[in-house]
Design a protein around this motif. Sequence first.
Motif, PDB file in Angstrom:
ATOM      1  N   THR A 191       1.598  54.183  69.240  1.00 23.21           N
ATOM      2  CA  THR A 191       1.566  55.990  68.908  1.00 23.21           C
ATOM      3  C   THR A 191       2.407  56.946  70.739  1.00 23.21           C
ATOM      4  O   THR A 191       2.809  57.446  70.151  1.00 23.21           O
ATOM      5  CB  THR A 191       0.147  56.011  68.677  1.00 23.21           C
ATOM      6  N   ASN A 192       1.523  56.185  71.244  1.00 21.65           N
ATOM      7  CA  ASN A 192       1.790  57.008  72.967  1.00 21.65           C
ATOM      8  C   ASN A 192       2.998  57.315  72.944  1.00 21.65           C
ATOM      9  O   ASN A 192       3.753  58.355  73.414  1.00 21.65           O
ATOM     10  CB  ASN A 192       1.539  55.684  73.738  1.00 21.65           C
ATOM     11  N   LEU A 193       3.762  56.287  72.479  1.00 21.84           N
ATOM     12  CA  LEU A 193       5.686  56.586  71.955  1.00 21.84           C
ATOM     13  C   LEU A 193       5.916  57.818  71.561  1.00 21.84           C
ATOM     14  O   LEU A 193       6.432  58.800  72.315  1.00 21.84           O
ATOM     15  CB  LEU A 193       6.672  55.488  72.001  1.00 21.84           C
ATOM     16  N   PHE A 194       6.140  58.097  70.546  1.00 17.92           N
ATOM     17  CA  PHE A 194       5.894  59.376  70.187  1.00 17.92           C
ATOM     18  C   PHE A 194       4.686  60.829  70.869  1.00 17.92           C
ATOM     19  O   PHE A 194       5.264  61.775  70.753  1.00 17.92           O
ATOM     20  CB  PHE A 194       5.653  59.794  69.276  1.00 17.92           C
ATOM     21  N   GLY A 249      13.920  59.004  64.831  1.00 18.37           N
ATOM     22  CA  GLY A 249      14.661  57.988  65.475  1.00 18.37           C
ATOM     23  C   GLY A 249      15.201  57.182  67.057  1.00 18.37           C
ATOM     24  O   GLY A 249      15.078  55.944  67.858  1.00 18.37           O
ATOM     25  N   THR A 250      14.986  59.228  67.116  1.00 17.68           N
ATOM     26  CA  THR A 250      15.244  58.525  69.257  1.00 17.68           C
ATOM     27  C   THR A 250      14.239  57.462  69.525  1.00 17.68           C
ATOM     28  O   THR A 250      14.985  57.060  70.927  1.00 17.68           O
ATOM     29  CB  THR A 250      15.123  60.216  69.540  1.00 17.68           C
ATOM     30  N   ALA A 251      12.567  58.439  69.694  1.00 18.02           N
ATOM     31  CA  ALA A 251      12.488  57.261  70.491  1.00 18.02           C
ATOM     32  C   ALA A 251      12.248  56.100  70.328  1.00 18.02           C
ATOM     33  O   ALA A 251      12.061  55.308  71.852  1.00 18.02           O
ATOM     34  CB  ALA A 251      10.909  58.239  70.421  1.00 18.02           C
ATOM     35  N   GLY A 252      12.742  55.376  69.679  1.00 16.15           N
ATOM     36  CA  GLY A 252      12.843  54.218  70.026  1.00 16.15           C
ATOM     37  C   GLY A 252      13.215  53.535  70.458  1.00 16.15           C
ATOM     38  O   GLY A 252      13.562  52.023  70.936  1.00 16.15           O
ATOM     39  N   VAL A 253      14.972  54.254  69.606  1.00 15.81           N
ATOM     40  CA  VAL A 253      16.615  53.916  70.687  1.00 15.81           C
ATOM     41  C   VAL A 253      16.149  54.365  72.780  1.00 15.81           C
ATOM     42  O   VAL A 253      16.891  52.767  72.727  1.00 15.81           O
ATOM     43  CB  VAL A 253      17.546  54.744  70.345  1.00 15.81           C
ATOM     44  N   VAL A 254      15.602  55.357  73.003  1.00 12.81           N
ATOM     45  CA  VAL A 254      15.414  54.948  74.108  1.00 12.81           C
ATOM     46  C   VAL A 254      13.858  53.767  74.752  1.00 12.81           C
ATOM     47  O   VAL A 254      14.566  53.574  75.623  1.00 12.81           O
ATOM     48  CB  VAL A 254      14.129  56.231  74.142  1.00 12.81           C
TER      49      VAL A 254
END
Length: 409
Positions: free
Chosen positions: A45-48, A80-85
């Motif tokens: 969750t912290n990723l987002f 989608g962007t955060a996961g790719v980063v």
Amino acid sequence: MITALRGMKDIIDDGNLYKYIVQTCESVASNYGYKFIETPKLEATNLFRRSVGESSDIVGKEMYQFSDKGGNDVCLRPEGTAGVVRAFIEAKFDRAGGVRRYFYHGSMFRYERPQKGRLREFHQFGIECFGEKSVYEDASVILIGAEILSRLGIKTKLKINSLGDSECMPKYKAKLVEFLQTTDGLCEDCKRRISTNPIRVLDCKNEHCQLLLKNAPLITNNLNEACEHDFSTLQEILKQNGLEFEVDAKLVRGLDYYSKTAFEFISDEIGSQSAVLGGGRYDKLVEYLGGRPTFGVGFALGIERLMEIISQRKSEEKRDGIYLCVLDEKYLDSAYLLSAKIRKNHLVEINYEAKNLAKHLKTADSQNRKIFLCIGEDEFKNGEIWYKNLENKDEKKVKIENLEGVLSE
């Protein structure tokens, strides 16, 4: 009966349309040097929280968030962007340098009230470029979006803006907050955003709020020299490439990580104007997520939204493919052998059920087939097949050995 969860939708009859849209997107992106990447649908969750931003509606209201059996705070990806980063940093590509370009597609999840054009599980196609600071890459990203929409036959209007950088944005936000704090009558969402993410107020859909914002300060009047130069250059590149656009000084992206270039392609083919593709530059996001400072730019488009636009024109589409049938099941073996031969060069739908001609014609018409082929008693005896073009209504009996020539005309 067990049914799909609210806001979740099966893709059944439109499976080929979904595949066609994805393949079109992949083809265009590949021509610009982008390569496929797949990231997990479940992330920390912290990723987002760190990328999308605590102030966003996504983090505040819409994430599918829970603790797994190991006690980890996780959520289904809302974008989608955060996961790719995250994958880019985890692979240490931020340390390797150079330029890397990726495209992705798949499910995203947001817990919001289901309505037309909004599902709790939806699908996006997106591209992300890392390590390229040139505004020419911003232009390329926009041109990719324009080419995809053009190939799909979707009419749109392009809007662009600059959100400034870490030097001019804070100064602009201060001016905007000062204006907003002295403006009475804003909706509750706008009041909340004044202290969390004031530029999102400019994007409010409330008509009364938009009237109140008529004299609000604009970021395009508060850009520093570098941002002004890049934005002017971007406009020149787009003009040179024949792409029409509108500068919308109130265009902001819904996520916190954007800076400089922001853009949206707007369509009114499904009612009121709505964005079908949007993106921009995010030069600070890799650093926000623990990587080394890395330039970034990309976009995402909603696949269901494009499917809806294309589907409503389905009745106007050209017919395609062949419908092959028999009037008596004793001719089915012959028809099946024939289908195997002509499938080498054509799309063939064979109906295994023996029924009268009128019913077969009705079925072929409902499937939007172009060519109707049928074997009955007379045709079987004479080594022929009954042929009808459902587009121009031409019909005739054709010798089996001459059929390929007729189909290829």
